[in-house]
Design an enzyme around this catalytic site. Structure first.
Site, PDB file in Angstrom:
ATOM      1  N   SER A 287      59.801  32.219  43.119  1.00 31.77           N
ATOM      2  CA  SER A 287      59.072  33.451  43.433  1.00 31.77           C
ATOM      3  C   SER A 287      58.113  33.169  44.586  1.00 31.77           C
ATOM      4  O   SER A 287      57.055  32.585  44.388  1.00 31.77           O
ATOM      5  CB  SER A 287      58.310  33.940  42.198  1.00 31.77           C
ATOM      6  OG  SER A 287      59.227  34.300  41.181  1.00 31.77           O
ATOM      7  N   LEU A 288      58.520  33.581  45.762  1.00 36.10           N
ATOM      8  CA  LEU A 288      57.746  33.276  46.972  1.00 36.10           C
ATOM      9  C   LEU A 288      56.611  34.292  47.146  1.00 36.10           C
ATOM     10  O   LEU A 288      55.436  33.938  47.130  1.00 36.10           O
ATOM     11  CB  LEU A 288      58.698  33.286  48.183  1.00 36.10           C
ATOM     12  CG  LEU A 288      58.124  32.872  49.531  1.00 36.10           C
ATOM     13  CD1 LEU A 288      57.670  31.419  49.516  1.00 36.10           C
ATOM     14  CD2 LEU A 288      59.165  33.094  50.641  1.00 36.10           C
ATOM     15  N   ASN A 289      56.984  35.537  47.329  1.00 33.91           N
ATOM     16  CA  ASN A 289      56.044  36.672  47.232  1.00 33.91           C
ATOM     17  C   ASN A 289      54.960  36.747  48.296  1.00 33.91           C
ATOM     18  O   ASN A 289      54.135  37.668  48.263  1.00 33.91           O
ATOM     19  CB  ASN A 289      55.388  36.737  45.847  1.00 33.91           C
ATOM     20  CG  ASN A 289      56.403  36.992  44.746  1.00 33.91           C
ATOM     21  OD1 ASN A 289      57.493  37.462  45.023  1.00 33.91           O
ATOM     22  ND2 ASN A 289      56.056  36.668  43.522  1.00 33.91           N
TER      23      ASN A 289
ATOM     24  N   ASN B 252      57.559  47.141  41.188  1.00 30.36           N
ATOM     25  CA  ASN B 252      57.652  48.045  40.045  1.00 30.36           C
ATOM     26  C   ASN B 252      56.224  48.274  39.571  1.00 30.36           C
ATOM     27  O   ASN B 252      55.561  47.328  39.159  1.00 30.36           O
ATOM     28  CB  ASN B 252      58.504  47.430  38.932  1.00 30.36           C
ATOM     29  CG  ASN B 252      59.959  47.286  39.357  1.00 30.36           C
ATOM     30  OD1 ASN B 252      60.564  48.225  39.859  1.00 30.36           O
ATOM     31  ND2 ASN B 252      60.514  46.093  39.189  1.00 30.36           N
TER      32      ASN B 252
ATOM     33  N   CYS C 148      49.839  36.162  37.906  1.00 29.47           N
ATOM     34  CA  CYS C 148      50.188  36.820  39.165  1.00 29.47           C
ATOM     35  C   CYS C 148      49.643  38.249  39.115  1.00 29.47           C
ATOM     36  O   CYS C 148      49.845  38.957  38.127  1.00 29.47           O
ATOM     37  CB  CYS C 148      51.706  36.844  39.349  1.00 29.47           C
ATOM     38  SG  CYS C 148      52.436  35.199  39.353  1.00 29.47           S
TER      39      CYS C 148
ATOM     40  N   GLU D   6      60.283  40.101  24.853  1.00 29.96           N
ATOM     41  CA  GLU D   6      61.279  41.071  25.277  1.00 29.96           C
ATOM     42  C   GLU D   6      62.460  40.375  25.930  1.00 29.96           C
ATOM     43  O   GLU D   6      62.304  39.351  26.596  1.00 29.96           O
ATOM     44  CB  GLU D   6      60.647  42.054  26.265  1.00 29.96           C
ATOM     45  CG  GLU D   6      59.718  42.982  25.530  1.00 29.96           C
ATOM     46  CD  GLU D   6      58.802  43.750  26.443  1.00 29.96           C
ATOM     47  OE1 GLU D   6      58.324  43.184  27.437  1.00 29.96           O
ATOM     48  OE2 GLU D   6      58.568  44.915  26.148  1.00 29.96           O
TER      49      GLU D   6
ATOM     50  N   GLY E  24      56.965  34.983  30.672  1.00 32.96           N
ATOM     51  CA  GLY E  24      56.617  33.568  30.660  1.00 32.96           C
ATOM     52  C   GLY E  24      57.073  32.810  31.884  1.00 32.96           C
ATOM     53  O   GLY E  24      57.827  33.321  32.716  1.00 32.96           O
ATOM     54  N   GLU E  25      56.609  31.583  31.979  1.00 29.40           N
ATOM     55  CA  GLU E  25      56.967  30.697  33.088  1.00 29.40           C
ATOM     56  C   GLU E  25      57.813  29.563  32.491  1.00 29.40           C
ATOM     57  O   GLU E  25      57.287  28.674  31.812  1.00 29.40           O
ATOM     58  CB  GLU E  25      55.681  30.172  33.751  1.00 29.40           C
ATOM     59  CG  GLU E  25      55.862  29.018  34.720  1.00 29.40           C
ATOM     60  CD  GLU E  25      56.965  29.233  35.764  1.00 29.40           C
ATOM     61  OE1 GLU E  25      56.972  30.265  36.446  1.00 29.40           O
ATOM     62  OE2 GLU E  25      57.826  28.339  35.894  1.00 29.40           O
TER      63      GLU E  25
ATOM     64  N   CYS F  98      61.573  44.150  36.514  1.00 26.26           N
ATOM     65  CA  CYS F  98      60.800  42.953  36.862  1.00 26.26           C
ATOM     66  C   CYS F  98      59.308  43.255  36.821  1.00 26.26           C
ATOM     67  O   CYS F  98      58.846  44.230  37.410  1.00 26.26           O
ATOM     68  CB  CYS F  98      61.116  42.494  38.286  1.00 26.26           C
ATOM     69  SG  CYS F  98      62.815  42.070  38.576  1.00 26.26           S
TER      70      CYS F  98
ATOM     71  N   CYS G 239      68.380  39.073  30.599  1.00 24.97           N
ATOM     72  CA  CYS G 239      67.132  38.508  31.117  1.00 24.97           C
ATOM     73  C   CYS G 239      66.327  37.987  29.932  1.00 24.97           C
ATOM     74  O   CYS G 239      65.979  38.739  29.024  1.00 24.97           O
ATOM     75  CB  CYS G 239      66.364  39.577  31.891  1.00 24.97           C
ATOM     76  SG  CYS G 239      64.816  38.965  32.572  1.00 24.97           S
TER      77      CYS G 239
ATOM     78  N   CYS H  98      52.247  35.062  29.285  1.00 21.59           N
ATOM     79  CA  CYS H  98      52.346  34.168  30.439  1.00 21.59           C
ATOM     80  C   CYS H  98      50.952  33.744  30.862  1.00 21.59           C
ATOM     81  O   CYS H  98      50.000  34.510  30.767  1.00 21.59           O
ATOM     82  CB  CYS H  98      53.046  34.877  31.604  1.00 21.59           C
ATOM     83  SG  CYS H  98      53.463  33.753  32.971  1.00 21.59           S
TER      84      CYS H  98
ATOM     85  N   SER I 239      63.972  31.203  37.143  1.00 27.04           N
ATOM     86  CA  SER I 239      63.002  31.501  38.194  1.00 27.04           C
ATOM     87  C   SER I 239      61.663  30.876  37.848  1.00 27.04           C
ATOM     88  O   SER I 239      61.217  30.927  36.704  1.00 27.04           O
ATOM     89  CB  SER I 239      62.847  33.018  38.321  1.00 27.04           C
ATOM     90  OG  SER I 239      61.891  33.317  39.318  1.00 27.04           O
TER      91      SER I 239
ATOM     92  N   CYS J  90      51.902  41.461  38.237  1.00 26.41           N
ATOM     93  CA  CYS J  90      52.821  41.395  37.086  1.00 26.41           C
ATOM     94  C   CYS J  90      52.114  41.789  35.799  1.00 26.41           C
ATOM     95  O   CYS J  90      51.032  41.280  35.492  1.00 26.41           O
ATOM     96  CB  CYS J  90      53.380  39.980  36.962  1.00 26.41           C
ATOM     97  SG  CYS J  90      54.519  39.789  35.577  1.00 26.41           S
TER      98      CYS J  90
HETATM   99  N1  SAH Z   1      57.457  33.259  35.739  1.00 31.51           N
HETATM  100  C1  SAH Z   1      58.705  33.143  36.443  1.00 31.51           C
HETATM  101  C2  SAH Z   1      59.818  33.902  35.756  1.00 31.51           C
HETATM  102  C3  SAH Z   1      59.654  35.409  35.786  1.00 31.51           C
HETATM  103  S1  SAH Z   1      60.698  36.057  37.010  1.00 31.51           S
HETATM  104  C4  SAH Z   1      58.526  33.574  37.892  1.00 31.51           C
HETATM  105  O1  SAH Z   1      57.476  34.095  38.213  1.00 31.51           O
HETATM  106  O2  SAH Z   1      59.403  33.341  38.705  1.00 31.51           O
HETATM  107  C5  SAH Z   1      60.010  37.619  37.280  1.00 31.51           C
HETATM  108  C6  SAH Z   1      60.158  38.034  38.725  1.00 31.51           C
HETATM  109  O3  SAH Z   1      59.620  39.358  38.860  1.00 31.51           O
HETATM  110  C7  SAH Z   1      59.364  37.149  39.671  1.00 31.51           C
HETATM  111  O4  SAH Z   1      60.119  36.882  40.820  1.00 31.51           O
HETATM  112  C8  SAH Z   1      58.166  38.015  40.025  1.00 31.51           C
HETATM  113  O5  SAH Z   1      57.688  37.701  41.308  1.00 31.51           O
HETATM  114  C9  SAH Z   1      58.737  39.410  39.936  1.00 31.51           C
HETATM  115  N2  SAH Z   1      57.738  40.421  39.622  1.00 31.51           N
HETATM  116  C10 SAH Z   1      56.620  40.271  38.908  1.00 31.51           C
HETATM  117  N3  SAH Z   1      55.946  41.420  38.825  1.00 31.51           N
HETATM  118  C11 SAH Z   1      56.668  42.342  39.498  1.00 31.51           C
HETATM  119  C12 SAH Z   1      56.502  43.741  39.760  1.00 31.51           C
HETATM  120  N4  SAH Z   1      55.449  44.406  39.295  1.00 31.51           N
HETATM  121  N5  SAH Z   1      57.443  44.373  40.475  1.00 31.51           N
HETATM  122  C13 SAH Z   1      58.522  43.705  40.935  1.00 31.51           C
HETATM  123  N6  SAH Z   1      58.751  42.388  40.700  1.00 31.51           N
HETATM  124  C14 SAH Z   1      57.823  41.721  40.009  1.00 31.51           C
END
Ligand code: SAH
Length: 368
Positions: A241-243, A317, A141, A96, A188-189, A360, A130, A137, A218, A144
């Protein structure tokens, strides 16, 4: 006659095109013509490249060379203007790509109204694409949806570039005339497909004409590649992506943290050579009552101390099978407030295309 396997021109750099041109006994300057036709003018077939002589075009075709753009399998239009594309490649794998227009509602902030440009029927003059880097992937996570697919394969450099040229074409926009941003934040990463990603980024800068300052990649935190990335002569900006605010929570949300923990990740961030006025971006997905307390925000302030950084806050999301909830607006604002008060620029990202599974963390090739 054995079937000829098509060879894609898209994804070849100037050097590789030069070799091809030399093999064909054509003069050197034809390589540059091919390069411009494929990346800047977005030719769809070798036959369309009118700068080349007929016999060379025919011989390219006879040798099985194709431009190799992905096909638009499906297109989903959100009420907010976002478009989610399902793109497929020669082997029927698909990813996508998301188009997020801006400036269509007089929101440019420059006093202009939507459709102001005299005699111009275009609806938008700026937008963000995007881009995906892998089919699925492998990072897993837990918040996601893409993680649920697992990883099928890496995308080639041509497949990464092709998503961009296909969307630009479909939207009728041109870098140079229109302000286009790219984010490598799709499926993907990117840092687990590092070589192809970097090659694609170079082709997008040098061929398609999108400045590296308008691109952001990212990573979930593939630490050795962050070090490599800092040494690239041509590179997008970096987002991490710290999270989570501590290793315990991050281990739970992002298993990759058990391999490269917060200390290793932040060491890499500190060592990362920033350009003039460049900042690192940290993304932080807020999960209700999991990582979104004021105390978490205070810990984030400590983690980011001494870094030239900004934070993008993304309220979860939601999606089927995701065992977390979206926090109330008040919790999001309180989290932001702590960062801002500590002098860290923090922005709340408004979700784009949630109604069509384009936001996202929602990219999982939903087809209905
Ligand atoms: N794999 C890479 C590139 C993808 S970026 C990475 O993880 O950075 C996608 C972004 O969306 C990341 O910052 C991730 O933390 C965020 N993300 C993933 N799932 C999400 C969700 N359900 N709601 C909001 N953000 C999300």
């Amino acid at each position: 006659m054995p079937e000829l396997k098509p060879t894609n021109l898209l994804g070849l750099d100037l050097q590789e095109l030069s070799a091809l041109v030399e093999n064909a006994g054509q003069p050197e300057y034809r390589a540059r013509q091919l390069f411009e036709a494929i990346y800047a003018q977005r030719a769809e077939t070798a036959q369309q490249i009118s700068t080349l002589p007929q016999d060379f075009r025919r011989s390219l075709q006879e040798q099985g060379f194709e431009v190799g753009l992905p096909a638009i399998e499906k297109k989903f239009q959100s009420t907010d203007g976002t478009v989610r594309y399902l793109m497929s490649f020669a082997d029927q794998q698909s990813v996508e790509t998301v188009w997020m227009p801006e400036g269509d509602n007089g929101e440019a902030g420059d006093g202009s109204e939507a459709g102001d440009q005299a005699g111009d029927a275009r609806r938008w003059d700026r937008g963000t694409i995007c881009v995906s880097s892998q089919v699925g992937c492998a990072v897993d996570c837990h918040f996601c949806l893409t993680a649920l697919l697992g990883v099928k394969r890496n995308l080639s450099a041509g497949e990464i570039v092709g998503q961009v040229t296909t969307v630009l074409k479909d939207q009728g926009v041109w870098p140079g005339r229109d302000r286009i941003n790219l984010v490598f934040m799709g499926m993907g990463e990117p840092f687990l497909n590092y070589v192809n990603f970097i090659k694609a980024a170079r082709l997008l800068v040098q061929g398609v004409g999108i400045p590296e300052s308008r691109m952001t990649v990212s990573t979930a935190g593939i630490v050795p590649r962050i070090h490599d990335f800092g040494r690239e002569p041509v590179r997008p900006k970096l987002a991490i992506s710290l999270n989570a605010s501590n290793n315990e929570t991050r281990d739970r949300l992002m298993p990759i943290n058990r391999k490269w923990n917060l200390e290793m990740l932040l060491d890499a961030a500190h060592e990362f050579p920033l350009r003039n006025r460049e900042r690192l971006t940290f993304e932080y997905v807020l999960l209700n009552e999991v990582n979104d307390s004021v105390n978490d925000a205070r810990q984030v302030v400590e983690l980011l101390r001494g870094l030239r950084a900004k934070v993008n806050l993304i309220a979860l999301n939601p999606g089927p099978g995701i065992p977390f909830a979206t926090p109330q607006e008040s919790r999001v604002l309180a989290f932001q407030q702590v960062l801002v008060a500590a002098g860290i620029p923090a922005f709340i990202r408004r979700p784009r295309g949630r109604d069509i599974y384009a936001a996202c963390g929602q990219l999982k090739r939903t087809v209905a």
